[in-house]
Design an enzyme around this catalytic site. Structure first.
Site, PDB file in Angstrom:
ATOM      1  N   LYS A  64       0.836  -1.199   0.000  1.00 28.69           N
ATOM      2  CA  LYS A  64       0.000   0.000   0.000  1.00 28.69           C
ATOM      3  C   LYS A  64       0.880   1.262   0.000  1.00 28.69           C
ATOM      4  O   LYS A  64       2.092   1.176   0.241  1.00 28.69           O
ATOM      5  CB  LYS A  64      -0.921  -0.044   1.227  1.00 28.69           C
ATOM      6  N   TYR A 104     -11.849  -2.708  -3.081  1.00 30.26           N
ATOM      7  CA  TYR A 104     -12.372  -2.975  -1.735  1.00 30.26           C
ATOM      8  C   TYR A 104     -13.905  -2.976  -1.704  1.00 30.26           C
ATOM      9  O   TYR A 104     -14.500  -2.722  -0.655  1.00 30.26           O
ATOM     10  CB  TYR A 104     -11.821  -1.944  -0.745  1.00 30.26           C
ATOM     11  N   ASN A 167      -1.623  -0.164   7.485  1.00 28.77           N
ATOM     12  CA  ASN A 167      -1.068  -1.517   7.703  1.00 28.77           C
ATOM     13  C   ASN A 167      -0.306  -2.074   6.492  1.00 28.77           C
ATOM     14  O   ASN A 167      -0.150  -3.270   6.325  1.00 28.77           O
ATOM     15  CB  ASN A 167      -2.146  -2.488   8.203  1.00 28.77           C
ATOM     16  N   HIS A 170      -1.647  -5.476   1.422  1.00 31.11           N
ATOM     17  CA  HIS A 170      -2.904  -6.201   1.188  1.00 31.11           C
ATOM     18  C   HIS A 170      -2.584  -7.593   0.654  1.00 31.11           C
ATOM     19  O   HIS A 170      -1.638  -7.767  -0.115  1.00 31.11           O
ATOM     20  CB  HIS A 170      -3.762  -5.467   0.138  1.00 31.11           C
ATOM     21  N   GLU A 181      -9.098 -10.619  -7.789  1.00 29.31           N
ATOM     22  CA  GLU A 181      -8.135  -9.498  -7.678  1.00 29.31           C
ATOM     23  C   GLU A 181      -7.033  -9.588  -8.730  1.00 29.31           C
ATOM     24  O   GLU A 181      -6.639  -8.570  -9.306  1.00 29.31           O
ATOM     25  CB  GLU A 181      -7.555  -9.459  -6.259  1.00 29.31           C
TER      26      GLU A 181
HETATM   27  P1  RTP Z   1      -6.456  -6.305   3.211  1.00 28.78           P
HETATM   28  O1  RTP Z   1      -7.736  -6.628   2.488  1.00 28.78           O
HETATM   29  O2  RTP Z   1      -5.980  -4.905   2.974  1.00 28.78           O
HETATM   30  O3  RTP Z   1      -5.416  -7.356   2.960  1.00 28.78           O
HETATM   31  O4  RTP Z   1      -6.727  -6.374   4.795  1.00 28.78           O
HETATM   32  P2  RTP Z   1      -7.442  -7.539   5.580  1.00 28.78           P
HETATM   33  O5  RTP Z   1      -7.989  -8.562   4.654  1.00 28.78           O
HETATM   34  O6  RTP Z   1      -6.481  -7.991   6.619  1.00 28.78           O
HETATM   35  O7  RTP Z   1      -8.633  -6.774   6.300  1.00 28.78           O
HETATM   36  P3  RTP Z   1     -10.020  -6.292   5.655  1.00 28.78           P
HETATM   37  O8  RTP Z   1     -11.088  -6.581   6.652  1.00 28.78           O
HETATM   38  O9  RTP Z   1     -10.192  -6.819   4.278  1.00 28.78           O
HETATM   39  O10 RTP Z   1      -9.831  -4.712   5.609  1.00 28.78           O
HETATM   40  C1  RTP Z   1      -9.233  -4.072   4.519  1.00 28.78           C
HETATM   41  C2  RTP Z   1      -8.418  -2.915   5.016  1.00 28.78           C
HETATM   42  O11 RTP Z   1      -9.253  -1.924   5.585  1.00 28.78           O
HETATM   43  C3  RTP Z   1      -8.563  -1.239   6.596  1.00 28.78           C
HETATM   44  N1  RTP Z   1      -9.311  -1.360   7.833  1.00 28.78           N
HETATM   45  N2  RTP Z   1      -9.487  -0.350   8.653  1.00 28.78           N
HETATM   46  N3  RTP Z   1     -10.382   1.264  10.801  1.00 28.78           N
HETATM   47  C4  RTP Z   1     -10.634  -0.015  10.831  1.00 28.78           C
HETATM   48  O12 RTP Z   1     -11.159  -0.566  11.745  1.00 28.78           O
HETATM   49  C5  RTP Z   1     -10.207  -0.819   9.677  1.00 28.78           C
HETATM   50  N4  RTP Z   1     -10.475  -2.101   9.502  1.00 28.78           N
HETATM   51  C6  RTP Z   1      -9.906  -2.428   8.323  1.00 28.78           C
HETATM   52  C7  RTP Z   1      -7.198  -1.876   6.726  1.00 28.78           C
HETATM   53  O13 RTP Z   1      -6.278  -1.149   5.900  1.00 28.78           O
HETATM   54  C8  RTP Z   1      -7.438  -3.256   6.149  1.00 28.78           C
HETATM   55  O14 RTP Z   1      -6.232  -3.845   5.712  1.00 28.78           O
HETATM   56 MG    MG Z   2      -9.166  -8.073   2.985  1.00 27.71          MG
END
Ligand code: RTP
Ligand code: MG
Length: 206
Positions: A64, A104, A167, A170, A181
């Site tokens: 990112k 997303y 973070n 992705h 994707e």
């Molecule tokens: P990613 O898709 O980016 O790999 O992350 P992930 O699967 O671990 O988590 P996901 O639930 O898909 O969330 C996507 C991205 O959204 C941001 N996020 N912010 N503020 C918050 O509570 C929150 N929760 C998620 C993070 O950048 C997360 O990686």
């Molecule tokens: Mg995710």
């Protein structure tokens, strides 16, 4: 007399051992050549989104904008490469807001969605396709938990960031999202089906 018989015995043992090692070596190189020539034929037949459950499983990984700006590209690539995964697609681009929303889309109802889209489209992203057995699930383990405060040390997020909103990386979370994707980010001709001469050192079953 007894000593020279013993010596001859030791020499014979060493000789047999050396011969066995030579056979094993020849076996290995024979296998390697076979695998490489098979790969040359098979390489062109791997679909862009890979073949889940095989050594050609593929996942989509993106560094990112915060990871790129913090100079973590090499560190992150190194973790996937060192594990044994093969890089088959890579490019750098700044996603538009529309494209970030598409990427997303499954999170569009979440309160953090507008902020996430703004963050993800705020600078360059390094988009990659990594290939190898277990690439999707293992890729997620290498990345670590979404919230860096909960991510284990040793994972990318556990070692390199501290805030869920920044973070740095992705990774696809399953077979379907990986396929979706990869196809969203890459044209088939942007993904390389290539043979790595060290594949037998990484992907051979015994
Ligand atoms: P990613 O898709 O980016 O790999 O992350 P992930 O699967 O671990 O988590 P996901 O639930 O898909 O969330 C996507 C991205 O959204 C941001 N996020 N912010 N503020 C918050 O509570 C929150 N929760 C998620 C993070 O950048 C997360 O990686
Ligand atoms: Mg995710």
């Amino acid at each position: 007399m007894a000593a020279s018989t013993a010596l001859i015995g030791v020499a014979a043992l060493v000789w047999t051992q050396l011969e066995q090692e030579e056979d094993q070596e020849q076996d290995f190189f024979h296998k390697l050549l076979q695998t490489c020539s098979l790969d040359v034929e098979a390489a062109g037949t791997v679909p862009v989104d890979g073949i889940p459950g095989t050594v050609n499983e593929r996942t989509f990984i993106a560094i990112k904008p915060d990871g790129v700006n913090r100079g973590l590209i090499a560190e992150i690539i190194s973790r996937f490469e060192s594990k044994g995964f093969k890089l088959v697609g890579i490019k750098i681009l700044t996603p538009t807001k529309d494209f970030a929303e598409k990427h997303y889309a499954d999170l569009s109802a979440r309160p953090f969605f507008p902020g996430l889209v703004k963050y993800f489209s705020s600078g360059p992203v390094v988009a990659m396709v990594w290939e190898g057995k277990g690439a999707i699930l293992t890729g997620r383990k290498i990345i670590g938990a979404t919230d860096p405060t909960k991510a284990e040390p040793g994972t990318i997020r556990g070692d390199l960031c501290i805030q869920v909103g920044r973070n740095i990386i992705h990774g696809s979370d399953g077979v379907e999202s990986a396929s979706h994707e990869i196809k969203l980010w890459f044209k088939p001709e942007e993904v390389a089906n290539w043979n790595r001469s060290l594949d037998p050192w990484i992907s051979e079953a015994n």
